[in-house]
Design an enzyme around this catalytic site. Structure first.
Site, PDB file in Angstrom:
ATOM      1  N   PRO A   2      22.932  -9.602   2.456  1.00 59.74           N
ATOM      2  CA  PRO A   2      21.532  -9.191   2.485  1.00 59.74           C
ATOM      3  C   PRO A   2      21.399  -7.732   2.903  1.00 59.74           C
ATOM      4  CG  PRO A   2      21.822 -11.302   3.574  1.00 59.74           C
ATOM      5  CD  PRO A   2      23.196 -10.769   3.295  1.00 59.74           C
ATOM      6  N   GLU A   3      20.564  -6.992   2.185  1.00 63.15           N
ATOM      7  CA  GLU A   3      20.328  -5.590   2.537  1.00 63.15           C
ATOM      8  C   GLU A   3      19.004  -5.488   3.297  1.00 63.15           C
ATOM      9  OE1 GLU A   3      21.586  -2.668  -0.302  1.00 63.15           O
ATOM     10  OE2 GLU A   3      22.815  -4.104  -1.409  1.00 63.15           O
ATOM     11  N   LYS A  52      19.928  -3.958   8.862  1.00 61.55           N
ATOM     12  CA  LYS A  52      20.414  -5.317   8.626  1.00 61.55           C
ATOM     13  C   LYS A  52      20.398  -6.181   9.884  1.00 61.55           C
ATOM     14  CE  LYS A  52      23.458  -3.634   4.927  1.00 61.55           C
ATOM     15  NZ  LYS A  52      24.835  -3.614   4.401  1.00 61.55           N
ATOM     16  N   ASN A 221      25.495  -2.376  -0.771  1.00 61.18           N
ATOM     17  CA  ASN A 221      26.217  -1.995  -1.974  1.00 61.18           C
ATOM     18  C   ASN A 221      25.308  -1.724  -3.171  1.00 61.18           C
ATOM     19  OD1 ASN A 221      28.868  -1.417  -2.741  1.00 61.18           O
ATOM     20  ND2 ASN A 221      29.006  -3.294  -3.945  1.00 61.18           N
ATOM     21  N   ARG A 314      34.338  -1.893  -0.993  1.00 56.24           N
ATOM     22  CA  ARG A 314      33.252  -2.501  -1.766  1.00 56.24           C
ATOM     23  C   ARG A 314      33.226  -1.875  -3.153  1.00 56.24           C
ATOM     24  NH1 ARG A 314      29.215  -4.752   1.247  1.00 56.24           N
ATOM     25  NH2 ARG A 314      28.663  -5.749  -0.728  1.00 56.24           N
TER      26      ARG A 314
END
Length: 324
Positions: A2-3, A52, A221, A314
């Site tokens: 989750p961003e 976050k 990401n 990532r």
């Protein structure tokens, strides 16, 4: 993972359904039992997100700090005030007003599409999914529930977080001090100046700096790839070589995209869409992003195939021609 927009929306659910109410806190899994006892039976007085990180404050000056990490999720059930942008199928989001009111970090405003509480279940993580099928309240915990927060009308079950701990105000301040600015919390010129100074003082590639939560809070990401493309910036550019005006534009664009994410529940990164294209993009990630998960497909601007590589462990997506 989750961003930032997802965590702000989770904080909203807690403000709408738990703040001001006495909360029974348990740990069905058992791993959180000692900490749960510290806030069990206390009244939740605030819920806020910074990047976050989620912070739930109780009336004994203790806070529940949660970082969902890669696998964490909150499951809400009961008389929940659900956001009408949530569609019932597949965790997808419905259409919403592109120019609606934006919640600030303390919930001073409200989303126009918020309706009255209704009996429902809602999973909130990287995506959101509502289930209106009948159930007995409170539902039995299913699986490894790290923490359960229960009021007379609503329950929230936490699964799989990277961090879940009860901390005092001093520790909260220490955690927050280590985080970069969040546009929904730090929206003044000082925040922009801090971000610009940090980026332009480092040799680290900008593609890594945007993922560093001590530089800017909330970017993950998806937003990293999209922000860099929107700026037409090579991800490998050292921070020191990023022009000041470009660094400032990245911060302002993050504020813009976070605004959209909180209102819609989706990481929508394409602007100036027709109403038909907006609806299509809300329903399908393939129509929502410039470069994210489009490796091997032609760039929407220049036609060059989108590249994918690992940066900071990532996947990074970018256009080798448009981003120079």
């Amino acid at each position: 993972m989750p961003e930032g927009h997802s965590v702000h929306r989770i904080a909203l659910q807690f403000r709408r359904n738990f703040v001001g109410k006495r909360v029974a806190v348990t740990s069905p899994q058992g791993r959180f039992a000692a900490d749960a006892a510290l806030i069990d039976g206390r009244t939740m007085v605030d819920a806020r997100a910074i990047g976050k990180q989620l912070f739930l404050e109780f009336d004994n000056a203790l806070w529940l700090r949660v970082h969902l990490g890669l696998y964490g999720a909150w499951d809400f059930a009961g008389e929940i005030t659900a956001d009408d942008t949530i569609a019932s199928a597949g965790g997808r989001m419905g259409q919403t007003n592109q120019h609606g009111t934006v919640l600030d970090s303390r919930g001073e405003d409200s989303i126009a599409s918020m309706g009255a509480p209704r009996r429902t279940r809602l999973r909130m993580s990287e995506s959101e999914k509502e289930d209106d099928s009948a159930f007995v309240f409170p539902p039995d915990p299913i699986g490894a529930v790290r923490a359960r927060l229960l009021t007379d009308t609503a329950v929230a079950d936490l699964r799989g977080p990277t961090a879940c701990a009860v901390i005092d105000e001093r520790t909260v301040a220490k955690v927050v001090a280590g985080l970069g600015p969040d546009p929904l919390v730090d929206d003044g010129p000082e925040a922009e100046d801090r971000v610009v100074r940090t980026i332009t003082s480092k040799q680290t590639p900008i593609g890594l700096l945007l993922m560093d939560q001590s530089v800017i809070s909330g970017i993950g990401n998806v937003y990293r790839a999209e922000l860099l493309f929107r700026a037409r910036l090579d991800p490998h550019t050292p921070g020191k070589k990023v022009p000041t005006e470009t660094a400032a534009a990245l911060w302002r664009d993050w504020a813009h995209l976070l605004d959209i994410g909180v209102r819609t529940g989706q990481m929508m990164t394409m602007d100036d869409l027709s109403p038909e294209d907006w609806v299509r993009a809300m329903a399908s990630r393939e129509d929502r992003h410039w470069v994210y998960k489009r490796e091997g497909l032609p760039c929407r601007v220049c036609g060059t195939n989108i590249a994918m590589e690992l940066m900071g462990a990532r996947k990074l997506y970018w256009c080798p021609k448009s981003q120079v």
